[in-house]
Write an enzyme that holds these catalytic residues in place. Structure first.
Site, mmCIF file in Angstrom:
data_model
loop_
_atom_site.group_PDB
_atom_site.id
_atom_site.type_symbol
_atom_site.label_atom_id
_atom_site.label_comp_id
_atom_site.label_asym_id
_atom_site.label_seq_id
_atom_site.Cartn_x
_atom_site.Cartn_y
_atom_site.Cartn_z
ATOM 1 N N THR A 102 3.846 8.708 4.666
ATOM 2 C CA THR A 102 3.520 10.011 5.229
ATOM 3 C C THR A 102 4.142 10.140 6.612
ATOM 4 O O THR A 102 3.914 9.290 7.484
ATOM 5 C CB THR A 102 1.990 10.169 5.343
ATOM 6 O OG1 THR A 102 1.429 10.121 4.027
ATOM 7 C CG2 THR A 102 1.608 11.486 6.003
ATOM 8 N N HIS A 120 0.826 -1.215 0.000
ATOM 9 C CA HIS A 120 0.000 0.000 0.000
ATOM 10 C C HIS A 120 0.859 1.264 0.000
ATOM 11 O O HIS A 120 0.632 2.200 -0.763
ATOM 12 C CB HIS A 120 -0.933 -0.014 1.217
ATOM 13 C CG HIS A 120 -1.879 1.149 1.294
ATOM 14 N ND1 HIS A 120 -1.475 2.416 1.677
ATOM 15 C CD2 HIS A 120 -3.207 1.247 1.033
ATOM 16 C CE1 HIS A 120 -2.510 3.233 1.640
ATOM 17 N NE2 HIS A 120 -3.583 2.547 1.260
ATOM 18 N N ARG A 121 1.851 1.318 0.886
ATOM 19 C CA ARG A 121 2.870 2.365 0.979
ATOM 20 C C ARG A 121 2.419 3.690 1.582
ATOM 21 O O ARG A 121 3.216 4.612 1.691
ATOM 22 C CB ARG A 121 3.535 2.655 -0.389
ATOM 23 C CG ARG A 121 4.145 1.423 -1.029
ATOM 24 C CD ARG A 121 5.198 1.752 -2.039
ATOM 25 N NE ARG A 121 4.705 2.329 -3.269
ATOM 26 C CZ ARG A 121 5.440 2.454 -4.364
ATOM 27 N NH1 ARG A 121 6.696 2.030 -4.369
ATOM 28 N NH2 ARG A 121 4.952 2.992 -5.456
ATOM 29 N N ASP A 122 1.153 3.794 1.996
ATOM 30 C CA ASP A 122 0.737 5.051 2.634
ATOM 31 C C ASP A 122 -0.339 4.814 3.695
ATOM 32 O O ASP A 122 -1.350 5.509 3.745
ATOM 33 C CB ASP A 122 0.261 6.054 1.580
ATOM 34 C CG ASP A 122 0.322 7.499 2.076
ATOM 35 O OD1 ASP A 122 0.920 7.745 3.142
ATOM 36 O OD2 ASP A 122 -0.245 8.374 1.398
ATOM 37 N N ILE A 123 -0.086 3.801 4.551
ATOM 38 C CA ILE A 123 -1.010 3.537 5.666
ATOM 39 C C ILE A 123 -0.883 4.680 6.671
ATOM 40 O O ILE A 123 0.219 5.012 7.106
ATOM 41 C CB ILE A 123 -0.656 2.190 6.350
ATOM 42 C CG1 ILE A 123 -0.749 1.028 5.349
ATOM 43 C CG2 ILE A 123 -1.540 1.965 7.579
ATOM 44 C CD1 ILE A 123 -2.139 0.670 4.899
#
Length: 301
Positions: A168, A122-125
């Site tokens: 983030t 996903h890379r943006d939890i």
């Protein structure tokens, strides 16, 4: 409101790096207004979403509007976990209700089991990527705009040379900060652990400190915050890092290792144990499958 495709009376509700989001009744419309370089790729986002099932957010439709902008249609969700955390930290000094935390995390773990099972990262939890249909759930995982897919991303981002500018602020995993381009699903599990830690603190607060992305030194500040919180890693606590481009072992202030009782005092023990299995430097970070399967130490969630 304005008209977007066949949807009328659309009112703006939020905007992101690449998009503006509008609401039309029970539908949320994500209009891609800025083209940005990789890892943002809305066409790939559509392809990935088409392969997924709830609790990943369902893609209802995708089309071009009269200005030829790509539009993604989703069920409208009134809340994000970020909203719930903000509300909790401003109205009371207590952590979120633990039954709510348990059901939220059960749903997110199910979503991560599905995507990781397909090799997707996903890379943006983060709390704002976790949507709620009501204050008590159910929960949906959204924001697949920078997700990595083993087939759809292969040409632009080979498996061992993925883009490092992902994630983030306080949810970014340390291997990304130290230049490991072959990272994978464990970056999502670190971020999930950081989100869980935030939910169980009273009042809710991020586990690590991170300045906004556009500020100089934001990455350095995050590294120092992680080291201060967990202790500076050593080749014993993080053997995988011996091969990284940037070493986490020399040149850094040495902060002592701290126990999770010290890091998260006064929180629920079962959740604290789960955070400890997720927020760790080495390769033994728990997988979504392990946390949600019935092995005794994880039956907590």
């Amino acid at each position: 409101g304005i008209r977007i495709g066949s949807y009328s009376n659309c009112t703006p509700i939020s905007e992101g790096v690449t998009s503006e989001v509008f609401r039309s009744g029970t539908t949320a419309l994500k209009v891609i207004v800025h083209s940005t370089p990789e890892p943002h790729n809305p066409l790939r986002e559509v392809k990935i979403l088409q392969t997924l099932h709830p609790p990943c957010i369902p893609l209802l439709d995708s089309f071009r509007d009269h200005e030829q902008r790509l539009v993604l249609a989703f069920p409208y969700m009134p809340l994000t976990l970020a909203d719930v955390l903000d509300r909790s930290s401003s109205t009371s000094s207590s952590a979120l209700d633990l039954d709510l935390v348990r059901s939220l995390f059960r749903d997110i773990l199910q979503a991560l089991r599905e995507i990781h099972g397909q090799g997707i990262v996903h890379r943006d939890i983060k709390p704002s990527a976790i949507l709620l249909a009501s204050p008590s759930g159910p929960v949906y995982l959204s924001d697949f705009g920078t997700a990595w897919h083993p087939t759809f991303s292969a040409a632009s981002e080979p498996r061992d040379s993925k883009i490092l500018d992902i994630g983030t602020g306080p949810y970014r995993a340390p291997e990304v900060l130290f230049g490991d381009k072959s990272y994978g699903p464990p970056v999502d599990m670190w971020a999930l652990g950081a989100v869980l830690a935030e939910c169980i603190r009273s009042p809710p607060a991020p586990l690590f400190e991170s300045r906004p992305a556009h500020e100089d030194g934001n990455q350095l500040g995050l590294i120092l915050s992680i080291f201060k919180t967990l202790g500076t890693p050593t080749p014993e606590t993080w053997p995988e890092a011996k091969g990284f481009k940037v070493t986490p072992f020399e040149l850094w202030t040495v902060f002592p290792q701290r126990s999770w009782e010290e890091i998260l005092p006064g929180v629920d023990e079962g959740f604290r144990e789960v955070v400890g299995r997720l927020v760790r430097y080495d390769g033994s970070r728990a997988t979504a499958e392990e946390v949600s399967s019935a092995s005794p130490e994880y039956t907590y969630i």
